[in-house]
Design a protein around this motif. Sequence first.
Motif, PDB file in Angstrom:
ATOM      1  N   THR A 205       0.900  -1.135  -0.188  1.00  0.00           N
ATOM      2  CA  THR A 205      -0.136  -0.075   0.116  1.00  0.00           C
ATOM      3  C   THR A 205       0.811   1.133   0.075  1.00  0.00           C
ATOM      4  O   THR A 205       0.640   2.135  -0.945  1.00  0.00           O
ATOM      5  N   LEU A 206       1.859   1.231   0.819  1.00  0.00           N
ATOM      6  CA  LEU A 206       2.429   2.367   1.071  1.00  0.00           C
ATOM      7  C   LEU A 206       3.432   2.730  -0.495  1.00  0.00           C
ATOM      8  O   LEU A 206       3.873   3.834  -0.656  1.00  0.00           O
ATOM      9  N   SER A 207       3.920   1.529  -1.200  1.00  0.00           N
ATOM     10  CA  SER A 207       4.249   1.947  -2.255  1.00  0.00           C
ATOM     11  C   SER A 207       3.675   2.602  -3.469  1.00  0.00           C
ATOM     12  O   SER A 207       4.384   3.000  -4.345  1.00  0.00           O
ATOM     13  N   LYS A 208       2.504   2.827  -3.079  1.00  0.00           N
ATOM     14  CA  LYS A 208       1.555   3.504  -4.026  1.00  0.00           C
ATOM     15  C   LYS A 208       1.669   4.874  -3.848  1.00  0.00           C
ATOM     16  O   LYS A 208       0.938   5.519  -4.729  1.00  0.00           O
ATOM     17  N   TYR A 209       2.226   5.322  -2.825  1.00  0.00           N
ATOM     18  CA  TYR A 209       1.981   6.914  -2.407  1.00  0.00           C
ATOM     19  C   TYR A 209       3.551   7.527  -2.240  1.00  0.00           C
ATOM     20  O   TYR A 209       4.463   6.841  -2.032  1.00  0.00           O
ATOM     21  N   PRO A 210       3.369   8.810  -2.584  1.00  0.00           N
ATOM     22  CA  PRO A 210       4.750   9.550  -2.156  1.00  0.00           C
ATOM     23  C   PRO A 210       5.355   9.465  -0.886  1.00  0.00           C
ATOM     24  O   PRO A 210       4.418   9.511   0.207  1.00  0.00           O
ATOM     25  N   ASP A 211       6.548   9.265  -0.680  1.00  0.00           N
ATOM     26  CA  ASP A 211       7.091   9.194   0.602  1.00  0.00           C
ATOM     27  C   ASP A 211       7.011  10.705   1.114  1.00  0.00           C
ATOM     28  O   ASP A 211       8.468  11.162   1.701  1.00  0.00           O
ATOM     29  N   THR A 212       5.933  11.243   1.397  1.00  0.00           N
ATOM     30  CA  THR A 212       6.055  12.376   1.976  1.00  0.00           C
ATOM     31  C   THR A 212       4.799  12.142   2.972  1.00  0.00           C
ATOM     32  O   THR A 212       4.181  11.432   3.056  1.00  0.00           O
ATOM     33  N   LEU A 213       4.589  13.249   4.119  1.00  0.00           N
ATOM     34  CA  LEU A 213       3.815  13.153   5.022  1.00  0.00           C
ATOM     35  C   LEU A 213       2.398  13.048   4.357  1.00  0.00           C
ATOM     36  O   LEU A 213       1.662  12.382   4.753  1.00  0.00           O
ATOM     37  N   GLN A 214       2.065  14.081   3.508  1.00  0.00           N
ATOM     38  CA  GLN A 214       1.051  14.126   2.991  1.00  0.00           C
ATOM     39  C   GLN A 214       0.484  12.717   2.133  1.00  0.00           C
ATOM     40  O   GLN A 214      -0.433  12.624   2.151  1.00  0.00           O
ATOM     41  N   GLY A 215       1.698  12.298   1.365  1.00  0.00           N
ATOM     42  CA  GLY A 215       1.473  11.184   0.544  1.00  0.00           C
ATOM     43  C   GLY A 215       1.203  10.021   1.588  1.00  0.00           C
ATOM     44  O   GLY A 215       0.046   9.351   1.082  1.00  0.00           O
ATOM     45  N   LYS A 216       1.785   9.845   2.667  1.00  0.00           N
ATOM     46  CA  LYS A 216       1.722   8.691   3.745  1.00  0.00           C
ATOM     47  C   LYS A 216       0.325   8.734   4.205  1.00  0.00           C
ATOM     48  O   LYS A 216      -0.312   7.606   4.307  1.00  0.00           O
ATOM     49  N   GLN A 217      -0.201   9.982   4.519  1.00  0.00           N
ATOM     50  CA  GLN A 217      -1.510  10.059   5.273  1.00  0.00           C
ATOM     51  C   GLN A 217      -2.551   9.447   4.447  1.00  0.00           C
ATOM     52  O   GLN A 217      -3.735   9.121   4.626  1.00  0.00           O
ATOM     53  N   SER A 218      -2.235   9.458   2.946  1.00  0.00           N
ATOM     54  CA  SER A 218      -3.111   8.901   1.729  1.00  0.00           C
ATOM     55  C   SER A 218      -3.512   7.437   2.149  1.00  0.00           C
ATOM     56  O   SER A 218      -4.352   6.948   1.762  1.00  0.00           O
ATOM     57  N   ALA A 219      -2.630   6.707   2.840  1.00  0.00           N
ATOM     58  CA  ALA A 219      -2.952   5.605   3.012  1.00  0.00           C
ATOM     59  C   ALA A 219      -3.561   5.188   4.467  1.00  0.00           C
ATOM     60  O   ALA A 219      -3.834   4.078   4.710  1.00  0.00           O
ATOM     61  N   ILE A 220      -4.077   6.090   5.011  1.00  0.00           N
ATOM     62  CA  ILE A 220      -5.052   6.096   6.338  1.00  0.00           C
ATOM     63  C   ILE A 220      -6.131   4.981   5.851  1.00  0.00           C
ATOM     64  O   ILE A 220      -6.293   4.041   6.718  1.00  0.00           O
ATOM     65  N   MET A 221      -6.995   5.224   5.006  1.00  0.00           N
ATOM     66  CA  MET A 221      -8.166   4.320   4.634  1.00  0.00           C
ATOM     67  C   MET A 221      -7.708   3.060   4.333  1.00  0.00           C
ATOM     68  O   MET A 221      -8.251   2.061   4.926  1.00  0.00           O
ATOM     69  N   PRO A 222      -6.768   2.744   3.346  1.00  0.00           N
ATOM     70  CA  PRO A 222      -6.545   1.194   3.323  1.00  0.00           C
ATOM     71  C   PRO A 222      -5.915   0.730   4.449  1.00  0.00           C
ATOM     72  O   PRO A 222      -6.061  -0.643   4.786  1.00  0.00           O
ATOM     73  N   MET A 223      -5.174   1.399   5.220  1.00  0.00           N
ATOM     74  CA  MET A 223      -4.625   0.819   6.594  1.00  0.00           C
ATOM     75  C   MET A 223      -5.559   0.432   7.393  1.00  0.00           C
ATOM     76  O   MET A 223      -5.544  -0.351   8.380  1.00  0.00           O
ATOM     77  N   LEU A 224      -6.506   1.339   7.595  1.00  0.00           N
ATOM     78  CA  LEU A 224      -7.923   0.999   8.467  1.00  0.00           C
ATOM     79  C   LEU A 224      -8.244  -0.358   8.156  1.00  0.00           C
ATOM     80  O   LEU A 224      -8.722  -1.200   8.888  1.00  0.00           O
ATOM     81  N   TRP A 225      -8.509  -0.527   6.616  1.00  0.00           N
ATOM     82  CA  TRP A 225      -8.972  -1.983   6.350  1.00  0.00           C
ATOM     83  C   TRP A 225      -8.135  -3.089   6.454  1.00  0.00           C
ATOM     84  O   TRP A 225      -8.951  -4.087   6.843  1.00  0.00           O
ATOM     85  N   ILE A 226      -6.996  -2.835   6.509  1.00  0.00           N
ATOM     86  CA  ILE A 226      -6.117  -3.908   6.535  1.00  0.00           C
ATOM     87  C   ILE A 226      -6.119  -4.484   7.940  1.00  0.00           C
ATOM     88  O   ILE A 226      -6.137  -5.604   8.226  1.00  0.00           O
ATOM     89  N   VAL A 227      -6.178  -3.366   8.854  1.00  0.00           N
ATOM     90  CA  VAL A 227      -6.292  -3.945  10.247  1.00  0.00           C
ATOM     91  C   VAL A 227      -7.953  -4.728  10.502  1.00  0.00           C
ATOM     92  O   VAL A 227      -7.908  -5.484  11.119  1.00  0.00           O
TER      93      VAL A 227
END
Length: 269
Positions: free
Chosen positions: A54-76
């Motif tokens: 999931t993280l490989s799909k987003y820029p390695d920046t704070l804003q980019g990584k925050q885009s992963a909040i939704m999929p990471m909630l679903w992973i949990v």
Amino acid sequence: MALGRLARGRLAPAAVYTQSRTLAGTFKHHDSDGNSVSDAFEFDAESEKEIAFTLSKYPDTLQGKQSAIMPMLWIVQQQLDKTHATIKAKYADPNATPFPKPQGSGGWVPIAAMHKIAERLGCTHMDVYEVATFFTMYNREKNGKFHIQLCATTPCMVCGAYDIMHTIEAHLGIKAGETSDDGLWTLTEVECLGACVNAPMVQINDMFFENLTPENTVKLLDNLKDGKEVVVGPQNGLKNSMGPMGRTSLFDPPSGPQCRELPAPFLKA
């Protein structure tokens, strides 16, 4: 509110401009046994693989990584969908494409996991709370073994969804939004689940049960409780989304051209 209350110089009835707080649910966390800010949570090996992808799909920046909040909630939620393996093994159609992993509908996201997500992404707890409380697909409380999601959107509603809901409530002794005392059932009213042609229907964990009536709904619940075999899909003997007369059209393979069959000039490098 001012516009709603003014009616020819008089106050409009209170019901016009107020709504019960309980209709919108609660967004405030309340510590409980197994869902406390002091609990520990760790991602398992499968979740770590999903997070890395999931993280490989987003820029390695704070804003980019925050885009992963939704999929990471679903992973949990998938990680904590503990009943998936036994449900799948016992009830899944052996001829259907199997679910390789939990789909998440029976899982949940404790607050300790939200904090772990914030820690991993470098964002604040509030950033994660805002997402988890906005989208109803995230379960913030532990569900029963069988999570019944009853569709009450228009096609299901006009086909008797609320008859099915009242049947479930009466049979299980719970209301929509509640979990039974034995921890076996949770009933949730949801919006469209995409099986409109076979309305009314429910999703229980990863399985769809369609063409429901009060009678076959009670039988379905009893069979699930007793560990008996159940039929996934239509409960009235139909196959998939076919009507009572079976297939009446589209007997032959489509002749094409298909929308993805591009002319030769477009296929050249």
